[in-house]
Design an enzyme around this catalytic site. Structure first.
Site, short mmCIF file in Angstrom:
data_model
loop_
_atom_site.label_atom_id
_atom_site.label_comp_id
_atom_site.label_asym_id
_atom_site.label_seq_id
_atom_site.Cartn_x
_atom_site.Cartn_y
_atom_site.Cartn_z
N ASN A 9 -68.72 -15.43 -20.33
CA ASN A 9 -69.81 -15.99 -19.21
C ASN A 9 -69.66 -17.60 -19.89
O ASN A 9 -70.42 -17.49 -21.04
CB ASN A 9 -70.94 -15.32 -19.25
CG ASN A 9 -71.87 -16.19 -18.26
OD1 ASN A 9 -71.36 -17.33 -17.74
ND2 ASN A 9 -73.11 -15.79 -18.31
N LYS A 11 -71.20 -19.96 -18.69
CA LYS A 11 -72.31 -20.58 -18.28
C LYS A 11 -71.96 -22.12 -17.79
O LYS A 11 -71.07 -22.32 -17.32
CB LYS A 11 -73.38 -20.61 -19.27
CG LYS A 11 -73.65 -18.95 -19.82
CD LYS A 11 -74.81 -19.16 -20.76
CE LYS A 11 -74.89 -17.23 -21.20
NZ LYS A 11 -76.08 -17.00 -22.09
N HIS A 97 -78.62 -12.70 -13.68
CA HIS A 97 -78.55 -12.72 -15.31
C HIS A 97 -79.93 -13.30 -15.58
O HIS A 97 -80.39 -13.88 -14.82
CB HIS A 97 -77.49 -14.05 -15.38
CG HIS A 97 -77.27 -14.40 -16.80
ND1 HIS A 97 -78.13 -15.19 -17.67
CD2 HIS A 97 -76.29 -13.91 -17.76
CE1 HIS A 97 -77.68 -15.13 -18.84
NE2 HIS A 97 -76.57 -14.30 -18.90
N GLU A 99 -80.94 -15.73 -17.17
CA GLU A 99 -81.37 -17.39 -17.14
C GLU A 99 -81.37 -17.22 -15.40
O GLU A 99 -82.30 -18.34 -15.29
CB GLU A 99 -79.82 -18.05 -17.48
CG GLU A 99 -79.89 -18.19 -18.99
CD GLU A 99 -78.55 -18.11 -19.71
OE1 GLU A 99 -77.70 -18.40 -19.02
OE2 GLU A 99 -78.57 -17.46 -20.80
N GLU A 169 -78.39 -6.71 -20.86
CA GLU A 169 -78.53 -7.93 -21.82
C GLU A 169 -79.88 -8.20 -22.23
O GLU A 169 -80.74 -8.69 -21.04
CB GLU A 169 -77.97 -9.24 -20.81
CG GLU A 169 -76.50 -9.16 -20.55
CD GLU A 169 -75.97 -10.55 -20.52
OE1 GLU A 169 -75.02 -10.87 -21.20
OE2 GLU A 169 -76.45 -11.62 -19.91
N GLY A 175 -78.20 -15.51 -27.02
CA GLY A 175 -78.18 -16.66 -27.59
C GLY A 175 -79.05 -17.15 -28.73
O GLY A 175 -79.29 -18.12 -29.24
N SER A 215 -75.32 -11.92 -27.93
CA SER A 215 -74.96 -12.19 -29.35
C SER A 215 -73.69 -11.41 -29.79
O SER A 215 -73.82 -11.03 -30.88
CB SER A 215 -76.23 -12.04 -30.37
OG SER A 215 -76.99 -13.22 -30.11
N GLY A 236 -71.29 -14.63 -24.00
CA GLY A 236 -71.84 -15.98 -23.71
C GLY A 236 -71.27 -17.02 -24.81
O GLY A 236 -69.89 -17.15 -24.77
N GLY A 237 -71.95 -17.60 -25.66
CA GLY A 237 -71.53 -18.30 -26.86
C GLY A 237 -70.28 -18.10 -27.49
O GLY A 237 -69.11 -19.16 -27.46
P1 13P Z 1 -74.59 -15.00 -25.85
O1 13P Z 1 -73.16 -14.18 -26.20
O2 13P Z 1 -74.46 -16.45 -26.27
O3 13P Z 1 -75.83 -14.33 -26.47
O4 13P Z 1 -74.79 -15.03 -24.00
C1 13P Z 1 -74.98 -13.71 -23.70
C2 13P Z 1 -74.98 -13.77 -22.29
O5 13P Z 1 -75.90 -14.36 -21.60
C3 13P Z 1 -73.64 -13.39 -21.39
O6 13P Z 1 -74.02 -13.53 -20.01
#
Ligand code: 13P
Length: 259
Positions: A9, A11, A97, A99, A169, A175, A215, A236-237
């Site tokens: 993802n 983002k 999600h 966010e 999640e 993050g 993470s 994500g990251g």
């Molecule tokens: P991180 O892997 O950066 O923690 O993000 C997870 C995420 O929100 C994937 O949708």
């Protein structure tokens, strides 16, 4: 039996040029790698989807969108319809999600409409659920996750199982560099499967893929994937660097015994 799923993802990251550069590196590394037991999915921003679709043609990689509306067309400023997404080869849509829930105020009702809407048009929803740190500390994790599942799936009544993905999640793990331990993730994910068998049936619940997100890194992926109810990850990251995401995607999967 369930095909593993690795989802990156992105983002709100990557311009067209960066998308092209990333996919070039990733595909180069992938080469002739056999990934028969797993699917690799990239979820770039909307603006990169058409380009990514072109670059991923004839490759095993697939595309996800990061949100979608429930209607085909109409006066929905700022939204994208499932039909438009299908035009650019999107197969999956990340919905609910944290966010979207916490920064943009999406309610369970809105998320439920999105989940049913994308499903109706033949896309596979990746529904995200998870508790905040306060909720975990208050011992409410399972209660929150059950509520999200029941409310967000309420319009989705008849499914086969392969056509739905749930991503657990925990908000506190997104993050932050603090992933849920494999034990914590498995505890919630086996609970999610149990709830899915109540909502649908045991047969359906067995086929739904349940991902862990928060993470995830090349360092913790193999431990996480040992758990019987972790069918893949939503990253994500660590998905923003092609090399890192590639390492995650080709990790060894050795399932352990149910706890
Ligand atoms: P991180 O892997 O950066 O923690 O993000 C997870 C995420 O929100 C994937 O949708």
């Amino acid at each position: 039996m369930r095909k593993y799923l690795f989802v990156g993802n992105w983002k709100m990251h990557k311009t067209l040029r960066e998308t092209e550069e990333y996919l070039g590196i990733f595909l180069d590394k992938l080469g002739d790698f056999k990934i028969l037991d797993r699917e690799i999915i990239i979820a770039p921003p909307f603006t990169s989807l058409a380009l990514a679709a072109k670059l991923l043609k004839k490759t095993p990689l697939k595309l996800a969108a990061q949100n979608a509306c429930w209607e085909e067309r109409g006066a929905f400023t700022g939204e994208i319809s499932p039909v438009m997404l299908k035009e650019v080869e999107v197969r999956y849509v990340i919905l609910g999600h944290s966010e979207r829930r916490h920064l943009f105020g999406e309610t369970d009702e809105i998320i439920a409409k999105r989940v049913f809407g994308v499903y109706k048009f033949g896309l596979i929803p990746i529904l995200c659920v998870g508790e905040t740190l306060e909720e975990r500390k208050a011992g409410k994790t399972l209660e929150v996750v059950e509520r999200q599942l029941r409310e967000d799936l309420k319009y989705l009544q008849e499914i086969k199982g392969e056509d739905l993905v749930i991503a657990y999640e925990p908000v506190w793990a997104i993050g932050t560099g603090i992933n849920a331990t494999p034990f914590q993730a498995e505890e919630v994910q086996s609970f999610i499967r149990k709830k899915l068998s109540e909502i649908y049936s045991f047969e359906v619940a067995k086929k739904v893929r349940i991902l862990y997100g928060g993470s995830v890194t090349p360092e913790n992926i193999e431990e996480l994937m040992k758990e019987p109810n972790i069918d893949g990850v939503l990253v994500g990251g660590a998905s923003l660097e092609a090399e890192k995401f590639f390492k995650i995607c080709i990790s060894q999967i050795k399932k352990g015994e149910p706890r």
